[in-house]
Design an enzyme around this catalytic site. Structure first.
Site, PDB file in Angstrom:
ATOM      1  N   GLU A 143       0.799  -1.244   0.000  1.00 50.16           N
ATOM      2  CA  GLU A 143       0.000   0.000   0.000  1.00 50.16           C
ATOM      3  C   GLU A 143       0.828   1.289   0.000  1.00 50.16           C
ATOM      4  O   GLU A 143       0.583   2.178   0.803  1.00 50.16           O
ATOM      5  CB  GLU A 143      -0.961  -0.012   1.191  1.00 50.16           C
ATOM      6  CG  GLU A 143      -1.869  -1.233   1.178  1.00 50.16           C
ATOM      7  CD  GLU A 143      -2.782  -1.325   2.402  1.00 50.16           C
ATOM      8  OE1 GLU A 143      -2.706  -0.444   3.265  1.00 50.16           O
ATOM      9  OE2 GLU A 143      -3.565  -2.286   2.466  1.00 50.16           O
ATOM     10  N   GLU A 158      -6.056 -10.798  -1.309  1.00 47.62           N
ATOM     11  CA  GLU A 158      -6.911 -10.595  -0.125  1.00 47.62           C
ATOM     12  C   GLU A 158      -8.380 -10.516  -0.531  1.00 47.62           C
ATOM     13  O   GLU A 158      -9.107  -9.617  -0.125  1.00 47.62           O
ATOM     14  CB  GLU A 158      -6.499  -9.305   0.607  1.00 47.62           C
ATOM     15  CG  GLU A 158      -5.033  -9.272   0.978  1.00 47.62           C
ATOM     16  CD  GLU A 158      -4.617  -7.978   1.677  1.00 47.62           C
ATOM     17  OE1 GLU A 158      -5.492  -7.231   2.150  1.00 47.62           O
ATOM     18  OE2 GLU A 158      -3.405  -7.728   1.740  1.00 47.62           O
ATOM     19  N   SER A 185     -75.068 -14.610 -12.777  1.00 47.91           N
ATOM     20  CA  SER A 185     -74.664 -15.764 -11.984  1.00 47.91           C
ATOM     21  C   SER A 185     -75.574 -15.936 -10.764  1.00 47.91           C
ATOM     22  O   SER A 185     -76.782 -16.044 -10.901  1.00 47.91           O
ATOM     23  CB  SER A 185     -73.184 -15.602 -11.602  1.00 47.91           C
ATOM     24  OG  SER A 185     -72.699 -16.772 -11.026  1.00 47.91           O
TER      25      SER A 185
END
Ligand code: XIL
Length: 726
Positions: A141, A250, A629
Site C-alpha cells: 500500500e 486478499e 350468476s
C-alpha cells in the site's frame, strides 16, 4: 451412464476449491490463530486451500514489536500447521505503514538508520520462514488513493523520510534474504483506473532500475456493486505488461457499499436476503471468470479470511464463501461450479441520509429494467404490449398485447415462488420466474379471452394482489383486475362525444336487517331535465363474491347505458344495484339458499325507497329484475315469488326459466337469458326455445368466445337493455 455421472458428481463434491481450480491457480486463505488450532477449521483449510497467508502474524509489528525483540509465536504456529500439511505460504507483509512498530521510524532523521532497521527486520522474518514461504508481499500500500494528488505515493512516514527509495530497498533486502522467493508489491483499489496506472508505472520504474519485483498483488477487497468485470480485466491487462506474476492476495466481497483496504470503515452490514446472497454469488462469479481468463499470469487467488465469522469486515458484511458456521454459501457454489452470474450487477445504492455519517446506505439499487432482456422475443407473439387499462397510475405492468397475451412483472426479490392465477384454462395460472434484475416476470402461455378478468398472485403460498393493477370486488375480496381489449369494446367505451349519466350512492334504511344499506343508482343523462319525466327501473344484481360496486366498476353498466341512449338504441331508464347478501351463502350451499332475506330488503324496502326518492314509473311493467350468476339465481327466486313487482326478467349466466315455472304467462312481459359460448350455451338455447314455444316473449343470447366473466355480462346487458320496457 447415470452411475458413472453420479460417481463423477460425488468426487467433484468431495473436492475442495483447490482441486477444482488446479488447472487455473492456487486457492489461498488468510488465517488467524483459531483457524489453525480448531480441528474443524483446520480440516476446512486443508480440504479447500493450497496456499495460506497469515492474516496478521507475519506483519512488522506482531513479529518485532520493539527493536530486536522478536515474537514468533503466532507466525510459527501458522507456519508449523502449513509444514505439517504440506501447504506453501504467501508471506504478508514486510513493509507497511500500518501494523509496524513506531520504533522503526519515529524520530529517525537519517534514512540510513531506518534502512538498517528495516534490513535487519526483513532478514529476520524472511530467513525464519524460507522453507515454507515461497513468496512475499514486500511492500504494502505505498500508493495514494487520492486521484487528484500530484504525488502518486502515499505520504507515509517511510515515504516522507526516504522517498520511493524505501520501496527499492525493501525489495533488495528481501531478495538478499531469500533469493528464491517471489517478491510482490501489494495494494488495494487496484482496479481503479487512476490508481492501477500509478501502481503499474511505479513497478515498471522500479523494475527498469533493476529492483527485484516479480509480481503485483491485487488485494481484491471488492463489493457487490463493483468493480465491473471490465475494470478487473483492464487492471490485470495493465499489470501483465509489467510483471509475470499476479496474485489476488486478499479477496473478499462486501455486501455494503464500501470497498478497499482502508482500516477505518463501517461494519454496517445489510439484511442478508436471498437477493443479497445472489448478488454476492454473482460478483464472485464475475471476478473469478476474469481471473480464469488470465490464468497465464494469475497463479494464486487468496480469500481474506476463512469464513464470515473470521472476516476483518465483520460477519454482518457477509463477505466470504463460507458462513459463520463454516458452511459453504451460495457464493461458494458459484465459484466452485464456475457458474456465470445470474443477474446484472446492481447499481450503487443511494446513501441513506439518516445513516450517512456511519457510512450506511439504502440497500441495493436495481439495474434499470429493460423489457427486451426480461422478455426475449418469441415467435408468434407480437411485440405490441401496452399497460393494461386497469393498471394503477403510472404502472407499466401488467401489460397486454393485441393478441391477448399478458405479461406480468412484480418486484418481490426475496420471494421464492410467484404464481399468477391468470393463465390458460386448467394450467394452474402463470408461473413467474426471476429475471436479470431480480424482479419476477412471466407471460401467459397463450392469448387470454377478451374482456375483464380477476386475478391474484400467490407469493410463497400467500395470496396477494398485483401491486400494478387496480382492485375490483370479486371472489368476496378486492382482487386485481385486467382488461384484454375486446374487438367490440366500443359498446362499453367511455366516449367524449356524448352526454353521461350519473352513478350515485344511496343509503337506504332497512328495518328487516336493522342496518342502513347501500345501493348505486344509475340515472340517465336526461334525468331531472324535465321534472315531469318518469323512468322505468332495472334492478340489477351482481354475482356470488361481488358486491354493489361491480356492475359499474368492472361491468361499465353506466357506460353501456350512456352509449345505447346516445346512439338512440334505447329509451333511457334507471338502474339500481345493491348488495345481494350473497356472501352469506357458501359454495355448495345453494340448495338451501332461498334469498328470502334479500327479497324483503329488495322488494319491501329498496323498491319503495327508490320509488319515493327518484322519478320512477312505479308499475310492474316498468320494473325489471336481472342478475348475473348468483344474482340470476336470486332473480329467478324473487321474480317467481313476487310476480306483482317485476314485469321483465333477466338471467345472465344465471340459469334459466322453464314454462312450468311461471304460473301466469300474462304476468311476464320479457324473459332474457344469456351466457358465454364457453359456458353451457345449449342450456340457454334449448330453454329459450321451450319458452318461446309456450308463448313467452323470450330471448336467448350467447356471448361469443367468452366464459363466466364480465365481458359476457356487459354484452348481455347491452342486448337486454335494447329489449326492456318496450
Ligand atoms: C487486516 C487484518 O485482516 C485485520 O485483522 C487487522 O486488524 C488489520 O489488517 N490490507 C492488508 C491486510 O494488506 O493486511 C489487512 O488486514 C487488510 C487490508
Amino acid at each position: 451412464m447415470t452411475a458413472v455421472l453420479a460417481l463423477v458428481g460425488n468426487t467433484a463434491k468431495a473436492q475442495g476449491l483447490k482441486d477444482v481450480y488446479k488447472d487455473y491457480f492456487k486457492i489461498g486463505v488468510a488465517v488467524n490463530q483459531r483457524n489453525v488450532t480448531n480441528t474443524q477449521q483446520q480440516a476446512l483449510v486443508v480440504k479447500e486451500f493450497n496456499s495460506v497467508t497469515a492474516e496478521n502474524d507475519m506483519k512488522p509489528e506482531p513479529t518485532e514489536p520493539s527493536e530486536g525483540v522478536y515474537n514468533w509465536e503466532g507466525a510459527d504456529r501458522i507456519a508449523n500447521f502449513c509444514r505439517q500439511n504440506g501447504i506453501k505460504m504467501r508471506g504478508h507483509c514486510l513493509m507497511w505503514h500500518s501494523q509496524i512498530g513506531k520504533w522503526m521510524y519515529e524520530g529517525v532523521t537519517d534514512k540510513e538508520v531506518f534502512y538498517a532497521r528495516m534490513k535487519k527486520h526483513i532478514n529476520a522474518v524472511v530467513s525464519r520462514y524460507k522453507d515454507i514461504v515461497y513468496c512475499w508481499d514486500v511492500v504494502n500500500e505505498a500508493m495514494t488513493d487520492d486521484p487528484k494528488a500530484e504525488d502518486p505515493y502515499r505520504q507515509s512516514p517511510m515515504y516522507k523520510l526516504c522517498g520511493d527509495e524505501f520501496i527499492a530497498k525493501a525489495f533488495e533486502y528481501a531478495h538478499e534474504a531469500d533469493p528464491k522467493a517471489l517478491l510482490f508489491y501489494n495494494d488495494y483499489n487496484e482496479c481503479d483506473p487512476v490508481k492501477s496506472k500509478r501502481i503499474a508505472a511505479m513497478v515498471k520504474k522500479m523494475k527498469d532500475a533493476g529492483v527485484p519485483i516479480h509480481g503485483i498483488g491485487m488485494q481484491g477487497h471488492y463489493n457487490i456493486y463493483g468493480p465491473t468485470e471490465d475494470a478487473v480485466d483492464a487492471a490485470i491487462k495493465l499489470y501483465k505488461q509489467v510483471v509475470k506474476h499476479i496474485h489476488v492476495t486478499e479477496l473478499d466481497i462486501r455486501t455494503n457499499n464500501e470497498m478497499g483496504g482502508q482500516l477505518r470503515f463501517s461494519r454496517d452490514g445489510v439484511a442478508v436476503s436471498d437477493s443479497i446472497k445472489q448478488h454476492l454469488a454473482d460478483q464472485y462469479a464475475r471476478v473469478f471468470k476474469v481471473f480464469r481468463n488470465h490464468k497465464d499470469v494469475i497463479d494464486c487467488v487468496t480469500f481474506w479470511n476463512l469464513s464470515d465469522r473470521d472476516s476483518w469486515l465483520g460477519a454482518a458484511n457477509y463477505p466470504l464463501p463460507f458462513d459463520t458456521e463454516y458452511q459453504p454459501k451460495l457464493a461458494y457454489e458459484y465459484i466452485k461450479d464456475m457458474k456465470p452470474a445470474l443477474w446484472a450487477m446492481p447499481a450503487q445504492p443511494k446513501p441513506n441520509p439518516n445513516r450517512q455519517r456511519r457510512g450506511g446506505f439504502g440497500g441495493p439499487q436495481k439495474p434499470p429494467f429493460k423489457p427486451e432482456l426480461a422478455f426475449p422475443e418469441q415467435e408468434g407473439v407480437k411485440e405490441d404490449f401496452v399497460p393494461s387499462v386497469m393498471n394503477q397510475p403510472g404502472q407499466q405492468f401488467p401489460m397486454v398485447n393485441s393478441q391477448g397475451y399478458v405479461r406480468f412483472r412484480v418486484d418481490i426479490p426475496d420471494a421464492k415462488e410467484i404464481v399468477v392465477s391468470l393463465g390458460l384454462g386448467g394450467r394452474g395460472g402463470t408461473k413467474l420466474h426471476k429475471t436479470y434484475d431480480g424482479s419476477y416476470v412471466g407471460q401467459t402461455e397463450g392469448p387470454m379471452d377478451e374482456g375483464f378478468h380477476y386475478y391474484h398472485l400467490t407469493v410463497d403460498g400467500g395470496i396477494v394482489n398485483d401491486p400494478g393493477a387496480n382492485n375490483y370486488y370479486g371472489s368476496t375480496r378486492w382482487e386485481s383486475g385486467i382488461e384484454i381489449p375486446a374487438h367490440d369494446q366500443a359498446f362499453y367505451a367511455c366516449r367524449m362525444d356524448i352526454p353521461h349519466g350519473n352513478v350515485q350512492q344511496v343509503l337506504f334504511p332497512s328495518k328487516s336487517t336493522n342496518t342502513v344499506r347501500r345501493a348505486f343508482v344509475y340515472t340517465p343523462p336526461t334525468y331531472g331535465k324535465n321534472p315531469k319525466e318518469k323512468f322505468p327501473v332495472l334492478y340489477l344484481q351482481h354475482g356470488w363474491g361481488e358486491d354493489e360496486t361491480a356492475w359499474s366498476n368492472q361491468g361499465h353498466a353506466n357506460l353501456i347505458m350512456d352509449n345505447l341512449i346516445a346512439d338512440g338504441k334505447i329509451k333511457p331508464f334507471i338502474i339500481v344495484m345493491t348488495y345481494g347478501m350473497t356472501n352469506d351463502v357458501r359454495f355448495g350451499g345453494l340448495q338451501e339458499f332461498t334469498a328470502k332475506e334479500f327479497e324483503t330488503v329488495l322488494v319491501d324496502e329498496l323498491v319503495p325507497y327508490i320509488d319515493s326518492h327518484f322519478a320512477t314509473k312505479t308499475d310492474k311493467w316498468n320494473r325489471a329484475m336481472a342478475g348475473l350468476s348468483m344474482g340470476g339465481f336470486e332473480t329467478k327466486l324473487i321474480t317467481l315469488r313476487r310476480p306483482e313487482v317485476f314485469g321483465s326478467y333477466g338471467l345472465l349466466s344465471g340459469g334459466q326459466y322453464e314454462p312450468k315455472d311461471i304460473k301466469d304467462k300474462k304476468q311476464v312481459k320479457l324473459i332474457f337469458q344469456s351466457c358465454g359460448s364457453k359456458e353451457r350455451p345449449d342450456g340457454i338455447k334449448e330453454s329459450t326455445a321451450r319458452l318461446k314455444e309456450a308463448g313467452f316473449n323470450a330471448h336467448g343470447y350467447i356471448s361469443e368466445g367468452t366464459a363466466h366473466e364480465f365481458l359476457t355480462w356487459r354484452r348481455s346487458l347491452y342486448q337486454m337493455a335494447q329489449l326492456l320496457f318496450k
